[in-house]
Design a protein around this motif. Sequence first.
Motif, PDB file in Angstrom:
ATOM      1  N   GLU A 140       6.964 -14.854  -3.238  1.00  0.00           N
ATOM      2  CA  GLU A 140       8.139 -14.322  -2.498  1.00  0.00           C
ATOM      3  C   GLU A 140       8.978 -13.308  -3.185  1.00  0.00           C
ATOM      4  O   GLU A 140      10.153 -13.245  -3.247  1.00  0.00           O
ATOM      5  CB  GLU A 140       8.858 -15.419  -1.753  1.00  0.00           C
ATOM      6  N   VAL A 141       7.916 -12.391  -4.005  1.00  0.00           N
ATOM      7  CA  VAL A 141       8.677 -11.317  -4.613  1.00  0.00           C
ATOM      8  C   VAL A 141       8.430 -10.124  -4.264  1.00  0.00           C
ATOM      9  O   VAL A 141       8.759  -8.847  -4.913  1.00  0.00           O
ATOM     10  CB  VAL A 141       8.557 -11.695  -6.165  1.00  0.00           C
ATOM     11  N   SER A 142       7.676  -9.695  -3.183  1.00  0.00           N
ATOM     12  CA  SER A 142       7.234  -8.523  -2.500  1.00  0.00           C
ATOM     13  C   SER A 142       8.442  -7.946  -1.846  1.00  0.00           C
ATOM     14  O   SER A 142       9.574  -8.284  -1.739  1.00  0.00           O
ATOM     15  CB  SER A 142       5.841  -8.553  -1.870  1.00  0.00           C
ATOM     16  N   SER A 143       8.046  -6.767  -1.110  1.00  0.00           N
ATOM     17  CA  SER A 143       8.899  -6.215  -0.493  1.00  0.00           C
ATOM     18  C   SER A 143       8.180  -5.304   0.643  1.00  0.00           C
ATOM     19  O   SER A 143       6.750  -5.001   0.472  1.00  0.00           O
ATOM     20  CB  SER A 143       9.901  -5.092  -0.969  1.00  0.00           C
ATOM     21  N   PRO A 144       8.841  -4.742   1.667  1.00  0.00           N
ATOM     22  CA  PRO A 144       7.969  -4.146   2.697  1.00  0.00           C
ATOM     23  C   PRO A 144       7.469  -2.938   1.998  1.00  0.00           C
ATOM     24  O   PRO A 144       6.099  -2.635   2.532  1.00  0.00           O
ATOM     25  CB  PRO A 144       8.960  -3.719   3.894  1.00  0.00           C
ATOM     26  N   GLU A 145       7.994  -2.175   1.085  1.00  0.00           N
ATOM     27  CA  GLU A 145       7.602  -0.918   0.592  1.00  0.00           C
ATOM     28  C   GLU A 145       6.046  -1.264  -0.279  1.00  0.00           C
ATOM     29  O   GLU A 145       5.252  -0.687  -0.139  1.00  0.00           O
ATOM     30  CB  GLU A 145       8.493  -0.128  -0.124  1.00  0.00           C
TER      31      GLU A 145
END
Length: 370
Positions: free
Chosen positions: A295-300
């Motif tokens: 859980e370290v991603s982002s929408p971009e």
Amino acid sequence: MRVAEAFRAAFGADPEAVWRAPGRVNLIGEHTDYNDGFVLPFAVPWGVSAAVAPRADRTVRLLSLQSPGEPVTLATHEEAKGWTRYVVGVLAMLGDRVAGADIAIDGDVPQGAGLSSSAALEVSVAAALNDLHQLGMTPMELALLGQKAENDFVGMPCGIMDQAASALCEEGRALFLDCRSLASRTIPLDLAAHGLSILIIDTQVHHEHAGGEYAKRRAECESAARKLGVPALRDVTDLAGALERLSGAERKRTMHVVTENHRVEALIGLLRAGAVTEIGALLNASHLSLRDQYEVSSPELDLAVEAALRGGARGARMTGGGFGGSAIALVADDRLQSVQDSVSAAYAERGFQAPRFLPATPARGAHRLA
């Protein structure tokens, strides 16, 4: 040399040594380093150059070409703020082995892209001081010094990967590093021979770990390891059994770390077999794990990966600590423009800031320029 000229203009004398250390991009092995696991970074062509001369007193005078203005003069280590903490932290960790120094810094690592400009800064300064004072430190010892400066002085609980990549990498090769034993070896990464490139997709979302999320992930991993009775998550051998004993975030973090270590070993096997074109599936799996389990991603970052694959990339994933920064894509040379167009169009459609594209080739680690 620009940094040497700036040193002379600021301090009225020539530097006694100029060293350069690169940033890095991590091919695979994310958030495994502080879990005593495996990583596979390579150095990028962009880095930090440090022009240095020793001083007899304890004063530190610092100039950065990326922070215009007069040199910063520090009488004590405690006065360091902002970017100067990374430099002064290295001096502080060296203790009585060095006194003060005059230091000019020039860097071209894209800021905020997750390419580890901080490690490049630490290693370039450490290497220059090691050279000037004839301290006899090995490249790995320089890396450990930089890590200690960032952990103990800056307060960022990073693992050893970034500094090790900056200090030890070789041109045309990736660095396989066991973050527990610190054993390492370089692995050929001849992308050009296979008509491939690694394309860095800078999301232009500022990348900053020093806040709480990075430290929170590390604490969750350490707590999970204690509950499982192992020194670190690297030591989990029965993943199914371990997951039965955990819940919530700790279960997810353990799933990622254990499977990511397996992916590092699998990718090295493919590289050693010359199957460079086949590593894309492992990159994809790494991204999904970082998105869903760590859980370290982002929408971009997610959009960059999805659009790169739609544009013809063989594989893609976020790289670095996450929460912004960059993704990487494995792309056939004849598909580079298609991938860039696909990502750019997807960003425009979502109203995101236009991304930046940086084709990267494995570069040389820390070395003396003058």
